[in-house]
Write a protein that holds these residues in place. Structure first.
Motif, PDB file in Angstrom:
ATOM      1  N   ASP A   1       1.146  -1.534   0.044  1.00  0.00           N
ATOM      2  CA  ASP A   1      -0.221  -0.108   0.213  1.00  0.00           C
ATOM      3  C   ASP A   1       0.856   1.239  -0.134  1.00  0.00           C
ATOM      4  O   ASP A   1       1.525   1.013   0.962  1.00  0.00           O
ATOM      5  N   LEU A   2       0.836   1.512  -0.843  1.00  0.00           N
ATOM      6  CA  LEU A   2       1.829   2.995  -0.959  1.00  0.00           C
ATOM      7  C   LEU A   2       1.397   4.497   0.020  1.00  0.00           C
ATOM      8  O   LEU A   2       1.744   5.461   0.156  1.00  0.00           O
ATOM      9  N   GLY A   3       0.195   4.015   0.503  1.00  0.00           N
ATOM     10  CA  GLY A   3      -0.650   5.321   1.244  1.00  0.00           C
ATOM     11  C   GLY A   3       0.540   5.465   2.603  1.00  0.00           C
ATOM     12  O   GLY A   3       0.164   6.084   3.427  1.00  0.00           O
ATOM     13  N   THR A   4       0.865   4.102   2.794  1.00  0.00           N
ATOM     14  CA  THR A   4       2.063   4.121   4.000  1.00  0.00           C
ATOM     15  C   THR A   4       3.330   4.086   3.771  1.00  0.00           C
ATOM     16  O   THR A   4       4.305   4.496   4.442  1.00  0.00           O
TER      17      THR A   4
ATOM     18  N   ALA B   1      19.416   0.761 -11.269  1.00  0.00           N
ATOM     19  CA  ALA B   1      18.917   1.857 -10.478  1.00  0.00           C
ATOM     20  C   ALA B   1      17.258   2.344  -9.851  1.00  0.00           C
ATOM     21  O   ALA B   1      16.966   1.458  -9.892  1.00  0.00           O
ATOM     22  N   LEU B   2      17.485   3.223  -9.573  1.00  0.00           N
ATOM     23  CA  LEU B   2      15.610   3.415  -8.553  1.00  0.00           C
ATOM     24  C   LEU B   2      15.072   3.677  -9.308  1.00  0.00           C
ATOM     25  O   LEU B   2      15.435   4.199 -10.412  1.00  0.00           O
ATOM     26  N   VAL B   3      13.948   2.958  -8.365  1.00  0.00           N
ATOM     27  CA  VAL B   3      12.498   2.388  -9.963  1.00  0.00           C
ATOM     28  C   VAL B   3      11.277   3.120  -8.977  1.00  0.00           C
ATOM     29  O   VAL B   3      11.344   2.917  -8.051  1.00  0.00           O
ATOM     30  N   PRO B   4      11.206   4.861  -9.849  1.00  0.00           N
ATOM     31  CA  PRO B   4       9.677   5.406  -9.074  1.00  0.00           C
ATOM     32  C   PRO B   4       8.585   4.102  -8.828  1.00  0.00           C
ATOM     33  O   PRO B   4       8.513   3.509 -10.449  1.00  0.00           O
ATOM     34  N   VAL B   5       7.472   4.594  -8.719  1.00  0.00           N
ATOM     35  CA  VAL B   5       6.674   3.533  -8.507  1.00  0.00           C
ATOM     36  C   VAL B   5       5.409   4.349  -8.641  1.00  0.00           C
ATOM     37  O   VAL B   5       5.027   4.986  -7.254  1.00  0.00           O
ATOM     38  N   ALA B   6       4.152   3.947  -9.098  1.00  0.00           N
ATOM     39  CA  ALA B   6       3.219   3.964  -8.858  1.00  0.00           C
ATOM     40  C   ALA B   6       1.908   3.196  -8.548  1.00  0.00           C
ATOM     41  O   ALA B   6       2.215   1.305  -8.609  1.00  0.00           O
ATOM     42  N   ASP B   7       0.600   3.443  -8.575  1.00  0.00           N
ATOM     43  CA  ASP B   7      -0.375   2.107  -8.224  1.00  0.00           C
ATOM     44  C   ASP B   7      -1.306   1.486  -9.349  1.00  0.00           C
ATOM     45  O   ASP B   7      -0.976   1.572 -10.772  1.00  0.00           O
TER      46      ASP B   7
ATOM     47  N   PHE C   1       2.030  -2.549  -6.240  1.00  0.00           N
ATOM     48  CA  PHE C   1       1.363  -1.262  -6.108  1.00  0.00           C
ATOM     49  C   PHE C   1       0.039  -0.809  -5.972  1.00  0.00           C
ATOM     50  O   PHE C   1       0.078  -1.454  -7.265  1.00  0.00           O
ATOM     51  N   SER C   2      -0.244  -0.824  -4.709  1.00  0.00           N
ATOM     52  CA  SER C   2      -1.578   0.090  -5.074  1.00  0.00           C
ATOM     53  C   SER C   2      -1.357   1.082  -4.398  1.00  0.00           C
ATOM     54  O   SER C   2      -0.864   1.300  -2.683  1.00  0.00           O
ATOM     55  N   GLY C   3      -2.601   2.121  -4.861  1.00  0.00           N
ATOM     56  CA  GLY C   3      -2.681   3.113  -3.975  1.00  0.00           C
ATOM     57  C   GLY C   3      -1.868   4.468  -4.200  1.00  0.00           C
ATOM     58  O   GLY C   3      -1.499   3.819  -4.996  1.00  0.00           O
TER      59      GLY C   3
END
Length: 265
Positions: A95-98, A235-241, A259-261
């Motif tokens: 949960d990306l909200g965390t 490399a660092l990877v940005p992540v999204a819902d 990933f969610s949220g």
């Protein structure tokens, strides 16, 4: 830096972690902050997490590979503590909200079967003390605004620890060439990057030995059963819902994370 300021900044980072918000870079507010001060702030931050009910489950090495160093503008390794609150199971969506401003990195994790105490630990000692290695993802997360960090900022912020996921494929490092084994990172089914163990201080085992010796000088041992994250091979990877990442290590297997949220930032 006096003890009251150390505690104040450690508490500030703990409060930022709990509230899912960021704070201004420490080096902007404390230009003379030393690396030793930063590790004392980290200790206070971890002390607060342990007091809240978490336990230490391992250690992590950060900023070991050139792509990550270049991205962050930080050019020496650091370390942080892994706690029980950071553990996520493979297969469950994170949960990306965390989290606040997460980025993923793929690496090799060592799970120890014996204690290790530096100084004097070699890469071979690390291999002998390891029960197994697994591919893993660490989701790093900074409590420092916009990732505007110097080495003191990330150290104080527990080496930008977020959460981590261990893959289910276990390998024997005595039979697997962890230095030359290639790593492939896919994002949403497409190739994102490739890496190799040698990108991490010549070998992931070298990185773990460095940390064992560094902590040994501080009187901190590695303990049997602990997880040691050896440093990013990607490399660092940005992540999204909705994102899904898979890292595959040649001769070992894969780790998958979803990933969610929406993250707080």
């Amino acid at each position: 830096m006096d003890e009251s300021r150390i505690r104040q900044l450690g508490d500030e980072l703990f409060d930022a972690w709990r509230a899912r918000r960021t704070v201004p870079p420490l080096v902007e507010r404390e230009p003379d902050i030393a690396l030793e001060d930063a590790y004392r702030i980290q200790s206070r931050y971890i002390e607060r997490r342990l007091a809240a009910g978490e336990t230490i489950v391992g250690k992590k090495i950060g900023v070991t590979s050139k792509p990550v160093q270049d991205f962050l503008g930080v050019f020496q390794p650091d370390f942080g503590q892994l706690t029980s609150g950071m553990v996520h199971e493979e297969g469950e969506a994170i949960d990306l909200g965390t989290l606040i401003q997460p980025k993923a990195e793929a690496e090799l994790a060592f799970v120890l079967k014996e204690d290790l105490r530096g100084p004097g630990v070699t890469a071979m000692d690390v291999i002998r003390a390891t029960d197994y290695v697994v591919p893993c993802f660490e989701i790093v997360d900074s409590r420092i605004t916009d990732w505007k960090i110097r080495i003191q900022d990330t150290v104080a912020d527990n080496a930008s620890c977020g959460v981590f996921v261990l893959g289910g494929s276990r390998g024997d490092p005595r039979r697997l060439d962890i230095t030359l084994a290639g790593m492939v990172l896919e994002k949403n089914g497409e190739l994102h990057s490739t890496g190799v163990g040698a990108a991490v201080q010549g070998s992931p085992a070298n990185a773990v030995a460095w940390l064992a010796n560094t902590l040994g000088e501080l009187g901190i041992p590695f303990k049997a059963g602990e997880v040691i994250l050896s440093g990013s091979q990607s490399a660092l990877v940005p992540v999204a819902d909705g994102d899904e990442l898979v890292c595959t290590v040649g001769g070992l297997g894969s780790c998958r994370v979803k990933f969610s949220g929406r993250s707080a930032a």
